[in-house]
Design a protein around this motif. Sequence first.
Motif, mmCIF file in Angstrom:
data_model
loop_
_atom_site.group_PDB
_atom_site.id
_atom_site.type_symbol
_atom_site.label_atom_id
_atom_site.label_comp_id
_atom_site.label_asym_id
_atom_site.label_seq_id
_atom_site.Cartn_x
_atom_site.Cartn_y
_atom_site.Cartn_z
ATOM 1 N N GLU A 176 0.833 -1.211 0.000
ATOM 2 C CA GLU A 176 0.000 0.000 0.000
ATOM 3 C C GLU A 176 0.862 1.253 0.000
ATOM 4 N N ALA A 177 1.946 1.224 0.777
ATOM 5 C CA ALA A 177 2.854 2.373 0.806
ATOM 6 C C ALA A 177 3.527 2.570 -0.545
ATOM 7 N N LEU A 178 3.903 1.478 -1.194
ATOM 8 C CA LEU A 178 4.503 1.576 -2.536
ATOM 9 C C LEU A 178 3.495 2.154 -3.532
ATOM 10 N N GLY A 179 2.227 1.744 -3.388
ATOM 11 C CA GLY A 179 1.198 2.291 -4.269
ATOM 12 C C GLY A 179 1.036 3.789 -4.089
ATOM 13 N N ALA A 180 1.124 4.252 -2.844
ATOM 14 C CA ALA A 180 1.023 5.695 -2.582
ATOM 15 C C ALA A 180 2.210 6.437 -3.192
ATOM 16 N N LEU A 181 3.400 5.861 -3.062
ATOM 17 C CA LEU A 181 4.592 6.493 -3.641
ATOM 18 C C LEU A 181 4.538 6.502 -5.158
ATOM 19 N N ALA A 182 3.909 5.483 -5.738
ATOM 20 C CA ALA A 182 3.850 5.362 -7.195
ATOM 21 C C ALA A 182 2.922 6.386 -7.835
ATOM 22 N N LEU A 183 2.190 7.134 -7.035
ATOM 23 C CA LEU A 183 1.371 8.214 -7.594
ATOM 24 C C LEU A 183 2.245 9.276 -8.254
ATOM 25 N N ASP A 184 3.516 9.315 -7.830
ATOM 26 C CA ASP A 184 4.501 10.181 -8.491
ATOM 27 C C ASP A 184 5.057 9.402 -9.682
ATOM 28 N N GLU A 215 -1.666 -2.637 -6.156
ATOM 29 C CA GLU A 215 -1.667 -1.330 -5.499
ATOM 30 C C GLU A 215 -1.133 -0.229 -6.403
ATOM 31 N N MET A 216 -0.558 -0.607 -7.544
ATOM 32 C CA MET A 216 0.002 0.407 -8.436
ATOM 33 C C MET A 216 -1.124 1.201 -9.108
ATOM 34 N N PRO A 217 -1.011 2.510 -9.161
ATOM 35 C CA PRO A 217 -2.098 3.340 -9.684
ATOM 36 C C PRO A 217 -2.228 3.249 -11.206
ATOM 37 N N GLY A 218 -3.450 3.458 -11.675
ATOM 38 C CA GLY A 218 -3.710 3.528 -13.111
ATOM 39 C C GLY A 218 -3.248 2.295 -13.858
ATOM 40 N N THR A 219 -2.540 2.557 -14.928
ATOM 41 C CA THR A 219 -2.056 1.466 -15.788
ATOM 42 C C THR A 219 -0.573 1.186 -15.546
ATOM 43 N N THR A 220 -0.055 1.627 -14.422
ATOM 44 C CA THR A 220 1.377 1.496 -14.129
ATOM 45 C C THR A 220 1.870 0.060 -14.272
ATOM 46 N N ALA A 221 1.095 -0.883 -13.761
ATOM 47 C CA ALA A 221 1.544 -2.274 -13.728
ATOM 48 C C ALA A 221 0.935 -3.126 -14.837
ATOM 49 N N GLN A 222 0.201 -2.514 -15.749
ATOM 50 C CA GLN A 222 -0.552 -3.290 -16.743
ATOM 51 C C GLN A 222 0.354 -4.147 -17.625
ATOM 52 N N GLY A 223 1.461 -3.573 -18.081
ATOM 53 C CA GLY A 223 2.366 -4.323 -18.943
ATOM 54 C C GLY A 223 2.957 -5.532 -18.234
ATOM 55 N N THR A 224 3.354 -5.346 -17.013
ATOM 56 C CA THR A 224 3.927 -6.458 -16.238
ATOM 57 C C THR A 224 2.881 -7.532 -15.970
ATOM 58 N N LEU A 225 1.673 -7.119 -15.647
ATOM 59 C CA LEU A 225 0.597 -8.083 -15.410
ATOM 60 C C LEU A 225 0.289 -8.889 -16.659
ATOM 61 N N GLN A 226 0.328 -8.229 -17.801
ATOM 62 C CA GLN A 226 0.053 -8.922 -19.064
ATOM 63 C C GLN A 226 1.079 -10.027 -19.301
ATOM 64 N N GLN A 227 2.325 -9.774 -18.962
ATOM 65 C CA GLN A 227 3.363 -10.795 -19.105
ATOM 66 C C GLN A 227 3.148 -11.946 -18.119
ATOM 67 N N LEU A 228 2.671 -11.604 -16.917
ATOM 68 C CA LEU A 228 2.494 -12.627 -15.880
ATOM 69 C C LEU A 228 1.298 -13.535 -16.145
ATOM 70 N N VAL A 229 0.403 -13.127 -17.049
ATOM 71 C CA VAL A 229 -0.731 -13.986 -17.399
ATOM 72 C C VAL A 229 -0.249 -15.330 -17.946
ATOM 73 N N ASP A 230 0.916 -15.339 -18.555
ATOM 74 C CA ASP A 230 1.487 -16.573 -19.122
ATOM 75 C C ASP A 230 2.570 -17.169 -18.235
ATOM 76 N N ASP A 231 2.587 -16.781 -16.956
ATOM 77 C CA ASP A 231 3.617 -17.274 -16.038
ATOM 78 C C ASP A 231 3.498 -18.779 -15.836
#
Length: 337
Positions: A257-265, A299-315
């Motif tokens: 959660e703290a990382l998500g708050a920091l990632a707003l920057d 916890e990452m805001p917006g689309t910040t983690a979308q690319g990484t999540l897309q790769q992990l779908v095939d993990d």
Amino acid sequence: MLIGEVARRSGVSTRMLRHYDSLGLVRPTGRTRGGYRAYSAEDIRRIFHVESLRSLGLSLRQIRRALENPAFAPSALVGDLIRRTEDRLKREQELLDRLRVVNASAPSGWQGVLRIVELLRGLNSPSAARRQQTVLNPAEGVPVPIELLAGAVLAESDPNVAGALRWALARAGGDGLASVTSGMCSENVDIRRRAVLAIAEMSGDEATAVLADALGDSDPTVRRHAALALGTRGATEAVPTLVGMVVEGTNDVEAAEALGALALDPGCADRIMGELVHEFAAHTADPAVRIRLTQALAEMPGTTAQGTLQQLVDDDDQTVALIASALLKASEERSNG
């Protein structure tokens, strides 16, 4: 040698020499024709032996036993004297601390002194409920002095009382931060942990700077408390420690959660994602770590983690793949909604 001369040369009063005689501790071996006590050289040596042992804190009864019993072993007695002396010094230090608190509160009269003493009694009570009540409802509305609050914060082990003390200290203002920061230098790790928790509830740049320094503490718990507090303040120095907490599984939800708050920057978001991706690569054989890292991406805001999540779908790890798919779906639903 007569008693008066012995007293002058030894520094032991004639009254005390007569007392030694009455106890049978040091009896003069001779008498003058007039019946006066006459001390031999051996008697005087015994007087000095008695005085030396008295200087160590032995009672006259203990001294007599030691001098009359050739088989007497001093180690046990000296050890007992050490313990008694340590206890006495502890009590005297506690008294000195109380006096300093009273003096620092600058009471205007004896009534003020009595109120401070009552506060001290309440905070030192064996009852946790009374200690907490003393903090939350001080007698006659007299606020607890800051130095007293800080000392109580660093010493309190009960979590409920400690929370009340931190709350009171954070609202006391003034020198609250300076008073409790000294605990960060303690060799006692429990004191450092209590200090960092108290500082975490204080606002201002000075408190943030102390927390940043705490990231270098040798104790991991101190570092974690500092990192969580810094994360809520937007301090990017906490990122490595927070990521490490996710990896280790210690307060990983709060750390994410703290990382998500920091990632707003946006600038910090790239750094956080880089460190999370690095940890994925470093823990290919540890499914538990990969699951926590995947959950942290939520916890990452917006689309910040979308690319990484897309790769992990095939993990290769099915659980990681399912979590990534669910997070992507939830993200798409939020976007469409």
